[in-house]
Design a protein around this motif. Structure first.
Motif, PDB file in Angstrom:
ATOM      1  N   ALA B   1     -17.087  64.038 -43.552  1.00 51.51           N
ATOM      2  CA  ALA B   1     -17.443  65.362 -43.026  1.00 51.51           C
ATOM      3  C   ALA B   1     -17.899  65.212 -41.577  1.00 51.51           C
ATOM      4  O   ALA B   1     -18.391  64.165 -41.165  1.00 51.51           O
ATOM      5  N   GLN B   2     -17.703  66.283 -40.827  1.00 47.58           N
ATOM      6  CA  GLN B   2     -18.096  66.272 -39.421  1.00 47.58           C
ATOM      7  C   GLN B   2     -19.251  67.233 -39.195  1.00 47.58           C
ATOM      8  O   GLN B   2     -19.387  68.231 -39.903  1.00 47.58           O
ATOM      9  N   SER B   3     -20.068  66.918 -38.204  1.00 42.59           N
ATOM     10  CA  SER B   3     -21.121  67.844 -37.792  1.00 42.59           C
ATOM     11  C   SER B   3     -21.392  67.650 -36.308  1.00 42.59           C
ATOM     12  O   SER B   3     -21.114  66.586 -35.750  1.00 42.59           O
ATOM     13  N   VAL B   4     -21.921  68.696 -35.693  1.00 42.15           N
ATOM     14  CA  VAL B   4     -22.234  68.665 -34.264  1.00 42.15           C
ATOM     15  C   VAL B   4     -23.615  69.273 -34.057  1.00 42.15           C
ATOM     16  O   VAL B   4     -23.921  70.330 -34.623  1.00 42.15           O
ATOM     17  N   THR B   5     -24.422  68.610 -33.270  1.00 42.74           N
ATOM     18  CA  THR B   5     -25.749  69.113 -32.936  1.00 42.74           C
ATOM     19  C   THR B   5     -25.860  69.314 -31.436  1.00 42.74           C
ATOM     20  O   THR B   5     -25.658  68.370 -30.668  1.00 42.74           O
ATOM     21  N   GLN B   6     -26.136  70.518 -31.040  1.00 40.96           N
ATOM     22  CA  GLN B   6     -26.427  70.798 -29.639  1.00 40.96           C
ATOM     23  C   GLN B   6     -27.931  70.984 -29.544  1.00 40.96           C
ATOM     24  O   GLN B   6     -28.497  71.889 -30.166  1.00 40.96           O
ATOM     25  N   LEU B   7     -28.559  70.134 -28.799  1.00 40.27           N
ATOM     26  CA  LEU B   7     -30.008  69.999 -28.847  1.00 40.27           C
ATOM     27  C   LEU B   7     -30.752  71.129 -28.167  1.00 40.27           C
ATOM     28  O   LEU B   7     -31.938  71.333 -28.442  1.00 40.27           O
ATOM     29  N   ASP B   8     -30.103  71.845 -27.283  1.00 35.62           N
ATOM     30  CA  ASP B   8     -30.778  72.915 -26.548  1.00 35.62           C
ATOM     31  C   ASP B   8     -30.056  74.227 -26.769  1.00 35.62           C
ATOM     32  O   ASP B   8     -28.856  74.314 -26.546  1.00 35.62           O
ATOM     33  N   SER B   9     -30.765  75.246 -27.216  1.00 35.87           N
ATOM     34  CA  SER B   9     -30.112  76.538 -27.427  1.00 35.87           C
ATOM     35  C   SER B   9     -30.004  77.321 -26.112  1.00 35.87           C
ATOM     36  O   SER B   9     -29.072  78.096 -25.938  1.00 35.87           O
ATOM     37  N   GLN B  10     -30.958  77.092 -25.208  1.00 35.57           N
ATOM     38  CA  GLN B  10     -30.913  77.777 -23.914  1.00 35.57           C
ATOM     39  C   GLN B  10     -31.315  76.798 -22.815  1.00 35.57           C
ATOM     40  O   GLN B  10     -32.263  76.033 -22.977  1.00 35.57           O
ATOM     41  N   VAL B  11     -30.588  76.865 -21.708  1.00 39.45           N
ATOM     42  CA  VAL B  11     -30.907  76.018 -20.553  1.00 39.45           C
ATOM     43  C   VAL B  11     -30.862  76.881 -19.297  1.00 39.45           C
ATOM     44  O   VAL B  11     -29.796  77.322 -18.878  1.00 39.45           O
ATOM     45  N   CYS B  23     -24.980  67.068 -26.543  1.00 42.85           N
ATOM     46  CA  CYS B  23     -24.205  67.217 -27.773  1.00 42.85           C
ATOM     47  C   CYS B  23     -24.179  65.876 -28.494  1.00 42.85           C
ATOM     48  O   CYS B  23     -23.819  64.853 -27.911  1.00 42.85           O
ATOM     49  N   ASN B  24     -24.548  65.890 -29.766  1.00 48.07           N
ATOM     50  CA  ASN B  24     -24.402  64.724 -30.625  1.00 48.07           C
ATOM     51  C   ASN B  24     -23.511  65.091 -31.808  1.00 48.07           C
ATOM     52  O   ASN B  24     -23.561  66.210 -32.296  1.00 48.07           O
ATOM     53  N   TYR B  25     -22.738  64.154 -32.254  1.00 50.58           N
ATOM     54  CA  TYR B  25     -21.779  64.431 -33.318  1.00 50.58           C
ATOM     55  C   TYR B  25     -21.911  63.421 -34.443  1.00 50.58           C
ATOM     56  O   TYR B  25     -22.483  62.334 -34.269  1.00 50.58           O
ATOM     57  N   SER B  26     -21.342  63.804 -35.564  1.00 47.90           N
ATOM     58  CA  SER B  26     -21.214  62.899 -36.694  1.00 47.90           C
ATOM     59  C   SER B  26     -19.820  63.087 -37.246  1.00 47.90           C
ATOM     60  O   SER B  26     -19.396  64.220 -37.484  1.00 47.90           O
ATOM     61  N   SER B  27     -19.091  61.994 -37.395  1.00 47.44           N
ATOM     62  CA  SER B  27     -17.732  62.100 -37.913  1.00 47.44           C
ATOM     63  C   SER B  27     -17.379  60.850 -38.689  1.00 47.44           C
ATOM     64  O   SER B  27     -17.683  59.739 -38.256  1.00 47.44           O
ATOM     65  N   SER B  28     -16.689  61.064 -39.803  1.00 48.32           N
ATOM     66  CA  SER B  28     -16.290  59.935 -40.634  1.00 48.32           C
ATOM     67  C   SER B  28     -14.863  59.500 -40.349  1.00 48.32           C
ATOM     68  O   SER B  28     -14.375  58.559 -40.946  1.00 48.32           O
ATOM     69  N   VAL B  29     -14.207  60.207 -39.440  1.00 43.93           N
ATOM     70  CA  VAL B  29     -12.820  59.880 -39.109  1.00 43.93           C
ATOM     71  C   VAL B  29     -12.703  59.694 -37.598  1.00 43.93           C
ATOM     72  O   VAL B  29     -13.691  59.687 -36.889  1.00 43.93           O
ATOM     73  N   GLU B  66     -19.103  62.584 -20.998  1.00 48.22           N
ATOM     74  CA  GLU B  66     -18.903  61.175 -21.306  1.00 48.22           C
ATOM     75  C   GLU B  66     -19.048  60.931 -22.794  1.00 48.22           C
ATOM     76  O   GLU B  66     -20.074  61.275 -23.410  1.00 48.22           O
ATOM     77  N   PHE B  67     -18.019  60.338 -23.363  1.00 50.21           N
ATOM     78  CA  PHE B  67     -18.042  59.967 -24.776  1.00 50.21           C
ATOM     79  C   PHE B  67     -18.800  58.660 -24.919  1.00 50.21           C
ATOM     80  O   PHE B  67     -18.454  57.656 -24.304  1.00 50.21           O
ATOM     81  N   ASN B  68     -19.848  58.662 -25.739  1.00 49.70           N
ATOM     82  CA  ASN B  68     -20.645  57.465 -25.977  1.00 49.70           C
ATOM     83  C   ASN B  68     -20.655  57.200 -27.472  1.00 49.70           C
ATOM     84  O   ASN B  68     -21.375  57.862 -28.230  1.00 49.70           O
ATOM     85  N   LYS B  69     -19.857  56.230 -27.891  1.00 48.39           N
ATOM     86  CA  LYS B  69     -19.692  55.981 -29.325  1.00 48.39           C
ATOM     87  C   LYS B  69     -20.973  55.434 -29.942  1.00 48.39           C
ATOM     88  O   LYS B  69     -21.353  55.811 -31.057  1.00 48.39           O
ATOM     89  N   SER B  70     -21.661  54.567 -29.249  1.00 45.99           N
ATOM     90  CA  SER B  70     -22.860  53.950 -29.819  1.00 45.99           C
ATOM     91  C   SER B  70     -23.981  54.965 -30.018  1.00 45.99           C
ATOM     92  O   SER B  70     -24.769  54.857 -30.956  1.00 45.99           O
ATOM     93  N   GLN B  71     -24.040  55.949 -29.138  1.00 46.90           N
ATOM     94  CA  GLN B  71     -25.066  56.981 -29.270  1.00 46.90           C
ATOM     95  C   GLN B  71     -24.526  58.255 -29.920  1.00 46.90           C
ATOM     96  O   GLN B  71     -25.259  59.234 -30.042  1.00 46.90           O
ATOM     97  N   THR B  72     -23.279  58.221 -30.313  1.00 47.29           N
ATOM     98  CA  THR B  72     -22.590  59.380 -30.918  1.00 47.29           C
ATOM     99  C   THR B  72     -22.875  60.645 -30.114  1.00 47.29           C
ATOM    100  O   THR B  72     -23.301  61.675 -30.655  1.00 47.29           O
ATOM    101  N   SER B  73     -22.660  60.557 -28.805  1.00 52.67           N
ATOM    102  CA  SER B  73     -22.942  61.702 -27.944  1.00 52.67           C
ATOM    103  C   SER B  73     -21.736  62.056 -27.085  1.00 52.67           C
ATOM    104  O   SER B  73     -20.839  61.223 -26.850  1.00 52.67           O
TER     105      SER B  73
END
Lengths: 115, 111
Positions: B1-11, B23-29, B66-73
């Motif tokens: 399953a995939q999920s995405v977290t955007q840490l700030d609702s307003q900037v 933006c941080n993500y979680s993905s199994s694929v 920038e895609f950062n695999k180690s930080q899933t960001s």
């Protein structure tokens, strides 16, 4: 090249009624997806069609249904409307033959208000 | 399953100042990531995408991510914002025939 066209842009319906929304994808795109956008839940996936076949469906009740025609145009239907169905409904099209939406193009949406 | 977290609702940010939308993500694929922008009463427009290759991707209007695999960001940045950048920004990850979106970040550029 025409973009994704959604009709109508705005709709007002009464609770209990049903509604049909239409989406014409970009020419040559065979994948059409639908999303519901609300302030509380954000963007939620409804379903995806490719060559008239539904390949995936989101977690919505059976009142939400869709279909795709041979020309790739798609419709979604919501029956027995509830106040909570008020939302912006977005359609997206892509080439996505292998299921990977490498680039999805969105329409301007249909704003549905249920009163 | 995939999920995405955007840490700030307003900037909120002043014009010509730099901005970062997180933006941080979680993905199994395999990971394919996107940033979309939405202006009021409009649909979503693709801003930039990461499919493979270089981890730094750029858009035509000065944004980069920038895609950062180690930080899933997959954070979105712009060194100098303009009033016209005021909009809502969505990070998304590809799943099985669908996009999974974050809750969005509203960027307000202050003159």
């Amino acid at each position: 090249k025409a973009g994704v066209t959604q009709t109508p842009r705005y709709l007002i319906k009464t609770r209990g009624q049903q509604v049909t929304l239409s989406c014409s994808p970009i020419s040559g795109h065979r994948s059409v997806s639908w999303y519901q956008q609300t302030p509380g839940q954000g963007l939620q996936f409804l379903f995806e069609y490719f060559s008239e076949t539904q390949r995936n469906k989101g977690n919505f009740p059976g009142r939400f249904s869709g279909r795709q025609f041979s020309n790739s145009r798609s419709e979604m239907n919501v029956s027995t409307l509830e106040l909570g169905d008020s939302a912006l409904y977005l359609c997206a099209s892509s080439l996505a033959s292998n299921g990977v939406n490498t680039e999805a193009f969105f329409g301007q949406g249909t704003r549905l208000t249920v009163v | 399953a995939q999920s995405v977290t955007q840490l700030d609702s307003q900037v909120p940010v002043f014009e010509e100042a730099p901005v970062e939308l997180r933006c941080n993500y979680s993905s199994s694929v395999s990971v394919y990531l996107f940033w979309y922008v939405q202006y009021p009463n409009q649909g979503l427009q693709l801003l930039l995408k990461y499919l493979s290759g270089s981890t730094l991707v750029e858009s035509i209007n000065g944004f980069e991510a920038e895609f950062n695999k180690s930080q899933t960001s997959f954070h979105l940045r712009k060194p100098s914002v303009h009033i016209s950048d005021t909009a809502e920004y969505f990070c998304a990850v590809v799943g099985s025939y669908q996009l999974t979106f974050g809750k969005g970040t509203k960027l307000s550029v202050i003159p």
